[in-house]
Design an enzyme around this catalytic site. Structure first.
Site, short mmCIF file in Angstrom:
data_model
loop_
_atom_site.label_atom_id
_atom_site.label_comp_id
_atom_site.label_asym_id
_atom_site.label_seq_id
_atom_site.Cartn_x
_atom_site.Cartn_y
_atom_site.Cartn_z
CE LYS A 1 104.68 46.77 5.66
NZ LYS A 1 103.86 46.39 6.72
N GLY A 2 110.42 50.15 4.76
CA GLY A 2 111.36 51.12 5.58
C GLY A 2 111.82 52.35 4.94
CG PHE B 1 116.92 47.03 17.65
CD1 PHE B 1 115.89 47.72 17.03
CD2 PHE B 1 116.87 45.63 18.10
CE1 PHE B 1 114.85 47.16 16.73
CE2 PHE B 1 115.57 44.88 17.47
CZ PHE B 1 114.84 45.62 16.70
CG ASP C 1 121.81 44.33 9.40
OD1 ASP C 1 121.43 44.87 10.49
OD2 ASP C 1 122.32 43.08 9.47
NE ARG D 1 107.07 49.68 9.16
CZ ARG D 1 108.35 49.06 8.53
NH1 ARG D 1 109.21 49.41 8.23
NH2 ARG D 1 108.11 47.74 8.60
CG ASP E 1 109.74 47.71 11.54
OD1 ASP E 1 110.85 47.49 10.81
OD2 ASP E 1 108.85 46.44 11.78
CG ASP F 1 115.09 51.16 5.79
OD1 ASP F 1 115.57 50.55 5.01
OD2 ASP F 1 114.52 50.84 6.84
CE LYS G 1 122.52 48.56 13.03
NZ LYS G 1 121.35 47.47 13.53
C1 PRP Z 1 115.47 45.94 5.96
C2 PRP Z 1 115.93 47.09 5.21
C3 PRP Z 1 116.86 46.45 3.99
C4 PRP Z 1 117.26 45.13 4.46
C5 PRP Z 1 118.49 45.32 5.07
O1 PRP Z 1 114.14 45.49 5.66
O2 PRP Z 1 114.88 48.10 4.95
O3 PRP Z 1 115.87 46.19 2.89
O4 PRP Z 1 116.36 44.91 5.89
O5 PRP Z 1 119.06 44.31 5.45
P1 PRP Z 1 120.37 43.29 4.80
O6 PRP Z 1 121.42 44.34 4.21
O7 PRP Z 1 120.83 42.27 5.92
O8 PRP Z 1 119.86 42.55 3.42
P2 PRP Z 1 113.23 44.79 6.43
O9 PRP Z 1 113.25 43.29 5.87
O10 PRP Z 1 113.54 45.06 7.71
O11 PRP Z 1 111.55 45.07 5.84
P3 PRP Z 1 110.95 46.64 6.00
O12 PRP Z 1 111.85 47.83 5.30
O13 PRP Z 1 109.71 46.37 5.56
O14 PRP Z 1 110.76 47.04 7.48
#
Ligand code: PRP
Length: 185
Positions: free
Chosen positions: A47-48, A157, A108, A170, A164, A105, A136
């Site tokens: 969703k991000g 964070f 990581d 969000r 979120d 979004d 990041k």
């Molecule tokens: C977050 C973000 C990416 C992923 C990145 O999604 O939107 O899809 O994590 O992390 P990575 O590089 O370590 O794989 P999240 O799982 O938090 O879901 P959301 O977007 O629904 O909040």
């Protein structure tokens, strides 16, 4: 009612900065896909990425279609196992004639986009590129470089503008750093 702005330690990327980033990336996309003869499909990773995707697609002037996917890491506690689960797939019969641009979004560990780009290429997309608002790099577990990047950020964070903590924050119009006491309670 609780004022969630009290949970924010500081603004990391302001509304004005986000707007400038979105304008810059939209211009780059316009230039890169100007001569495109295939379908450019922006793929929002729920969703991000909803908020970034919504703003970005309004500033892109080349013709685009939009689509969505929902992906999550198989987690063990707070650690990802390095595998991803596709909860909502791209179901397009015309994928071979599509240039996909994945909109995220944040990157990581890099695991989500690393798997997803391979998966969508295997599915037969004509091309797959990636675009993220935030990166990041210090958190990488697999090598991954996005094609379009808004800004690199430190390992803090962050919430807001789609991101979120426990499904909150969000809808904030900026990216902020959450006060540690909020998530260490
Ligand atoms: C977050 C973000 C990416 C992923 C990145 O999604 O939107 O899809 O994590 O992390 P990575 O590089 O370590 O794989 P999240 O799982 O938090 O879901 P959301 O977007 O629904 O909040």
């Amino acid at each position: 009612m609780k004022n969630i702005k009290n949970d924010i330690e500081r603004v990391l990327v302001s509304e004005e900065e986000i707007d400038a980033i979105v304008t810059r990336i939209a211009k780059q996309i316009d230039e890169d896909y100007a001569a495109n003869d295939k379908k450019l499909v922006l793929v929002c990773i729920l969703k991000g990425s909803l908020v970034f995707m919504g703003d970005l697609m309004k500033k892109i002037t080349v013709p685009v279609e939009i689509d969505c996917m929902k992906v999550s890491s198989y987690g063990v506690g707070t650690e990802t196992t390095g595998q991803i689960h596709i909860a909502l797939d791209l179901l397009r019969p015309d994928i071979a004639s599509c240039d996909l641009l994945i909109i995220e979004d944040i990157i990581d560990s890099g695991i989500t986009l690393s798997h997803l780009t391979k998966y969508l290429k295997l599915k037969g997309a004509k091309s797959v590129r990636t675009c993220t608002l935030l990166d990041k790099p210090s958190r990488r577990r697999v090598e991954f470089t996005p094609d379009y990047c808004g800004t690199e950020i430190p390992d803090e964070f962050v919430i807001g503008y789609g991101l979120d903590y426990a499904e909150m924050y969000r809808a904030l119009p900026f990216v902020g750093v959450l006060k540690p006491e909020v998530y260490t309670k």
